[in-house]
Design a protein around this motif. Sequence first.
Motif: not given
Ligand SMILES: [Fe+2]
Length: 447
Positions: A56, A85, A147, A151
């Motif tokens: 992702h 996502s 981002h 994660h």
């Molecule tokens: Fe994300």
Amino acid sequence: MASAQTRSANTKQSSLADLYQSVRTRTLEIVAPLEIEDYVIQTAEFMSPPRWHIGHTSWFFETVLQKFQPGYRTYREDFLFYFNSYYEGFGARIERPKRGTRSRPTVAETKKYRAQIDEQMMRFIENVSSRSDADEILSIVRLGLEHEMQHQELLVYDIKHLLCDQFDAPMKAAPRSQKNVGGMVEIEGGLFELGCNNGVQSPNHEFAWDNEKPAHKVWLADFSIDRAPVSVGDYLEFINEGGYQNFRWWHSAGWEKVNTEHWQAPLYWELHDGEWMIRDFAGLHRAIDKTNDPVSHVSFLEASAYAKWAGKRLPTEAEWEKAATLSPADDSKQNFPWGDATLDESRGNLFENGLWSVAPIGSFPAGQSASGCHQMIGDVWEWTTSDYVPYPGFKSEFDEYNDKWFVGQKVLRGGSFATPQIHIRSTYRNFFYPHERWMIAGFRCAK
Ligand SMILES: [Fe+2]
């Protein structure tokens, strides 16, 4: 001769290329101790399999290449479906609870995809400074790295849920408490500037999320706030005095969870022969041996119940931020509780400390605030009573990132032992639903 604008784009581009490499490498370092079988299992609907995270975070950068790299050819269409996502704008995607129902793409395919995206991204970043849209691209790449840091933290939560003490985390020894920290500090109210002011210069302020802006004045009444996060010992008292058996401390939604989910203690607490034990990455410990640790894995609903039982309440996010940023000398605001100096391992327990755990209360005297509050940055995200809503004058800087979540969630502040150092600011607004507790969340009380 290069123009000032190109020179500045060149500098940003080279430091961003370094950041890109270090962030992307760290993600792989986090998952390195996993066995192949571990990557694909989903142990609960709220977590995601590690394979999904590594794909992702690469998918995110592939969307940058798709938009800005002329002639870019999509790596594989089916990857766009599996690794998206929640972005409606990027088309159909697998439902979150089903991320662990597939064995394909395989882990090897996912890692190959990641390596391919990295190769293309590095070349892309190297050539970006001559473009007229360089600034826009550099800021979206930075956003992609922030981002990815989010994660990385989620990976720690999810690996804990997946394996906990079976995971061979590269743990360093926990520091010792150097100071007894207890009681509350009184903070004078008045007008306070809440949020991130664009003028602040520090590595942690080169980037700020749109939801931290604009800075704006709010009125605060005088208040008191705990000098330390609520400890395992404090929380054990609440449990031992029947806190989970007495409806009077709970919001209706909390009491419902207590009854339907049979909550009796925070997540990862286990009752063995009548004694509460806590499981973490290091193993199973008696709760009474951890009484000076900040309590973690509590939901907003549990934090609120504890606060009511203790005759206190949770702070608002403005109260928390004022306690964390108030400068002693004048009424101005500083970057961090300890001042404007850069965050390092002596000031707070973040991912770089390598503990994979909370640290005892009093372990970071160098990180205390002017008002005498400890461990506001690091260890546990702290629940506030504030709803996660836009600040007045909010402008969305990225579609579907922060603004689509402005309903039904609560704000948490301060970062945890799983947060990368460069990722946290005193103005950072994290948000989760009131019942969630698989993340590293604790709290301190106010009055
Ligand atoms: Fe994300």
